[in-house]
Scaffold this active site. Structure first.
Site, short mmCIF file in Angstrom:
data_model
loop_
_atom_site.label_atom_id
_atom_site.label_comp_id
_atom_site.label_asym_id
_atom_site.label_seq_id
_atom_site.Cartn_x
_atom_site.Cartn_y
_atom_site.Cartn_z
N LYS A 238 0.82 -1.22 0.00
CA LYS A 238 0.00 0.00 0.00
C LYS A 238 0.85 1.27 0.00
O LYS A 238 0.51 2.26 -0.65
CB LYS A 238 -0.96 -0.01 1.19
CG LYS A 238 -2.08 -1.04 1.05
CD LYS A 238 -3.08 -0.93 2.17
CE LYS A 238 -4.17 -1.97 2.00
NZ LYS A 238 -5.19 -1.91 3.03
N GLY B 132 -2.39 -0.53 13.34
CA GLY B 132 -1.75 -0.93 12.08
C GLY B 132 -2.36 -0.20 10.89
O GLY B 132 -2.92 0.90 11.03
N ASP C 50 -10.44 2.08 1.70
CA ASP C 50 -10.66 1.48 3.03
C ASP C 50 -11.40 2.43 3.97
O ASP C 50 -12.34 2.04 4.66
CB ASP C 50 -9.32 1.12 3.69
CG ASP C 50 -8.74 -0.17 3.13
OD1 ASP C 50 -9.51 -0.97 2.59
OD2 ASP C 50 -7.51 -0.36 3.23
P1 NAP Z 1 -1.35 -4.69 10.69
O1 NAP Z 1 -0.93 -3.43 10.05
O2 NAP Z 1 -0.42 -5.84 10.73
O3 NAP Z 1 -1.83 -4.35 12.20
C1 NAP Z 1 -2.19 -5.37 13.07
C2 NAP Z 1 -2.72 -4.78 14.37
O4 NAP Z 1 -3.20 -5.86 15.16
C3 NAP Z 1 -1.68 -4.05 15.20
O5 NAP Z 1 -2.29 -3.01 15.90
C4 NAP Z 1 -1.22 -5.16 16.17
O6 NAP Z 1 -0.72 -4.67 17.38
C5 NAP Z 1 -2.52 -5.86 16.43
N1 NAP Z 1 -2.35 -7.24 16.87
C6 NAP Z 1 -2.05 -8.30 16.09
N2 NAP Z 1 -1.99 -9.42 16.84
C7 NAP Z 1 -2.26 -9.04 18.14
C8 NAP Z 1 -2.36 -9.74 19.35
N3 NAP Z 1 -2.17 -11.05 19.42
N4 NAP Z 1 -2.66 -9.06 20.46
C9 NAP Z 1 -2.88 -7.71 20.41
N5 NAP Z 1 -2.79 -6.99 19.28
C10 NAP Z 1 -2.49 -7.64 18.14
O7 NAP Z 1 -2.67 -5.26 9.99
P2 NAP Z 1 -3.85 -4.42 9.27
O8 NAP Z 1 -3.57 -4.29 7.82
O9 NAP Z 1 -4.13 -3.20 10.05
O10 NAP Z 1 -5.06 -5.47 9.40
C11 NAP Z 1 -5.64 -5.75 10.66
C12 NAP Z 1 -6.89 -6.57 10.48
O11 NAP Z 1 -7.89 -5.83 9.80
C13 NAP Z 1 -6.69 -7.80 9.58
O12 NAP Z 1 -6.27 -8.89 10.34
C14 NAP Z 1 -8.06 -8.04 8.96
O13 NAP Z 1 -8.78 -8.98 9.71
C15 NAP Z 1 -8.72 -6.70 9.06
N6 NAP Z 1 -8.95 -6.12 7.72
C16 NAP Z 1 -10.25 -5.98 7.32
C17 NAP Z 1 -10.53 -5.44 6.09
C18 NAP Z 1 -11.95 -5.30 5.66
O14 NAP Z 1 -12.21 -4.80 4.57
N7 NAP Z 1 -12.89 -5.71 6.48
C19 NAP Z 1 -9.50 -5.02 5.24
C20 NAP Z 1 -8.20 -5.19 5.66
C21 NAP Z 1 -7.94 -5.75 6.90
P3 NAP Z 1 0.85 -4.30 17.53
O15 NAP Z 1 1.00 -2.92 16.97
O16 NAP Z 1 1.09 -4.38 18.98
O17 NAP Z 1 1.62 -5.34 16.75
#
Ligand code: NAP
Length: 522
Positions: free
Chosen positions: A309, A383, A350
């Site tokens: 991205k 994230g 998004d």
């Molecule tokens: P990302 O940039 O990798 O961010 C992940 C986030 O989750 C960070 O804040 C991370 O915390 C936290 N996290 C992960 N595992 C954790 C755990 N075990 N305990 C506590 N915090 C945890 O990922 P992203 O791109 O933002 O995506 C996040 C989620 O959004 C995806 O998994 C997906 O399910 C969802 N999503 C939905 C859509 C939609 O259209 N509905 C689109 C894209 C993504 P830290 O900073 O502490 O690592």
């Protein structure tokens, strides 16, 4: 015409019969009888196999290729050269339309003589002269193509090599584009997957697909049902416009299914593919450069996801494309559109998708965008998705508090958008009207997990989980039990898909079809 060809890779006639039947039902237009898979190979057995294929097809026009692949070039068993040539000569005598022999073996004088004589005695038999590189690109693809035709002008050259990166596919596309007549050119491996589909658009003589994953005879081979169902094989033509999702990894992406379903519904000559682009910014830039320097491929737009991205934003800026202002603020682009004169436009759907999801929920009347002003919102996670949602909500004037496991990350994001921040343990003191989970907690396979203890879910709260696999997460189930209003990640996913569909086609996508397509896949 590109024949959809299914390899029959059976050890005996019984197995072959089953495979042939399945291939015909699946919609094969040509069968490749891979005789090198047969146990106890003999000329008599191959004649029986050919007869079996003809009778099983009974009345239906089905073309046959007989191959007895040398083990050095991917053959299943180590049969001697003499026997392999006997098999091919006998196949021509039995009236098959095509035999396939390795160019390297054909060049050997004694083989060449036998095959040339057998071809001259056959009324309609043609020879496919094939070359495979299972490791990497050929050293001189065009030269090899010319050498084949110089030696035997009536041959159908077949050049198959392993793509170690998606960018390796473009040499195959160039050769297909620059040549005419019957030729078979595509790439093996996961990185070469798209070349098996685009082969039809560029007029390759055949493309191969297996009856199921167990029966694939080469790495990266798709099944007939994937090719015909998911990738709309029957609708692909030379004018088909190409779209797709750029990601690494990309195999799990649901985007090809939803976009192709909507293209199919509207009978659009458009196809959406998965693009596995490895190698960070450099790999991304090369891929886009390859695309933009080949207008004839008709690429028109991309969805962009992890980890590209930010790379997409950098690329659009470097090419002086249009960048939607909020995408600049978020620092991420999830949609690229290629306009007239290859002008790039970059967007982030998004945040709009998240806002649309929030404003579609009824909570004592619809939540309006204006109603978000000063609304206390808890965003869990810091994230990529949290960033897009925080940017969107902060633009709408919401009062945001970011909760994250890594507090420094929450602090950084909060300082950019003038929000409050805290660690996850502070959720006990939560005071928000809208709570949004932007972490991956609760996602398949850890579906029992939730980012928010149920006692933190307060009366009158709206709970939004961006996780969409599963749609009913533990967090949402607990919220429903407390009779709270909920929004699922599927709604957001479909909304961002709809926004991309509009950007790609100028038309409204079918929301019900998108949602049904995803639900059937999850
Ligand atoms: P990302 O940039 O990798 O961010 C992940 C986030 O989750 C960070 O804040 C991370 O915390 C936290 N996290 C992960 N595992 C954790 C755990 N075990 N305990 C506590 N915090 C945890 O990922 P992203 O791109 O933002 O995506 C996040 C989620 O959004 C995806 O998994 C997906 O399910 C969802 N999503 C939905 C859509 C939609 O259209 N509905 C689109 C894209 C993504 P830290 O900073 O502490 O690592």
């Amino acid at each position: 015409m590109t024949y959809l060809t299914v390899p029959i890779a059976a050890e005996n006639l019984e197995q072959a019969k089953q495979q042939i039947k399945t291939a015909l039902v699946a919609g094969a237009e040509m069968l490749e009888l891979r005789t090198d898979y047969l146990e106890n190979l003999s000329v008599a057995l191959v004649k029986e196999l050919i007869g079996l294929a003809q009778t099983t097809a009974s009345g239906r026009k089905i073309h046959l290729i007989v191959t007895c692949r040398d083990q050095q070039q991917g053959g299943a068993r180590d049969y001697p050269q003499q026997l392999r040539i006997d098999v091919l000569a006998a196949a021509l005598k039995a009236g098959v339309g095509f035999i396939d022999i390795e160019f390297e073996n054909f060049v050997r004088t004694e083989s060449q003589e036998r095959i040339r004589v057998a071809l001259s005695q056959s009324v309609k038999g043609r020879v496919i002269l094939s070359a495979h590189n299972f490791n990497t690109k050929f050293d001189g693809l065009k030269k090899l193509y010319r050498n084949i035709l110089n030696l035997y002008p009536a041959a159908i050259p077949k050049l198959i090599y392993t793509a170690n990166h998606i960018n390796d596919c473009f040499e195959a596309f160039d050769l297909l584009y620059q040549t005419g007549g019957e030729r078979i050119i595509f790439c093996m491996g996961q990185a070469g997957l798209i070349s098996r589909i685009i082969a039809k658009k560029l007029g390759s003589f055949v493309t191969f697909a297996s009856i199921d994953e167990q029966n694939a005879t080469a790495p990266g081979q798709l099944t007939v049902s994937q090719l015909k169902g998911l990738y709309r094989y029957d609708s692909i033509g030379s004018d088909t416009e190409l779209f797709g999702v750029i990601a690494d990894p990309v195999g799990h992406s649901l985007s090809p299914a939803i976009h192709n379903a909507c293209f199919a519904e509207k009978k659009m000559s458009k196809l959406y593919l998965p693009f596995l682009v490895q190698g960070g910014q450099e790999g991304f830039d090369k891929f886009l450069n390859n695309v933009l320097s080949r207008r004839w491929l008709n690429f028109k737009g991309f969805s962009v996801t992890i980890p590209h991205k930010g790379n997409a934003l950098n690329y659009a800026r470097a090419k002086h494309g249009f960048v939607e202002p909020l995408a600049e603020t978020i620092g991420a682009v999830n949609t690229l559109v290629i306009g007239a004169e290859d002008k790039l436009a970059a967007y982030n759907t998004d945040y709009a998708a998240a806002l649309d999801s929030i404003t579609s929920v009824r909570h004592g009347g619809k939540i309006k965008k204006a109603g978000l002003k000063k609304m206390p919102v808890a965003v869990i996670g810091a994230g990529g998705v949290a960033r897009a949602i925080v940017a969107g909500l902060s633009d709408a004037g919401a009062k945001i508090k970011i909760y994250n496991r890594t507090i420094e990350r929450a602090e950084r994001l909060a300082s950019e958008f003038s929000c409050e921040f805290a660690g996850l343990d502070d959720l006990q003191n939560i005071k928000a009207k809208l709570l949004i989970n932007c972490t991956s907690i609760g996602m398949h396979p850890e579906m029992e997990a939730t980012p928010v203890p149920k006692e933190c879910l307060k009366k009158d709260m709206v709970v939004f989980d961006t996780v969409y696999n599963p749609a009913k997460t533990q967090l949402l189930k607990q919220a429903r039990r407390k009779r709270l209003k909920t929004i699922d990640g599927l709604t957001m996913f479909v909304n961002q898909g709809l926004a991309q569909f509009k950007l790609f086609t100028g038309q409204k996508g079918n929301i019900k079809l998108m949602r049904e397509t995803i639900t059937n896949l999850l």
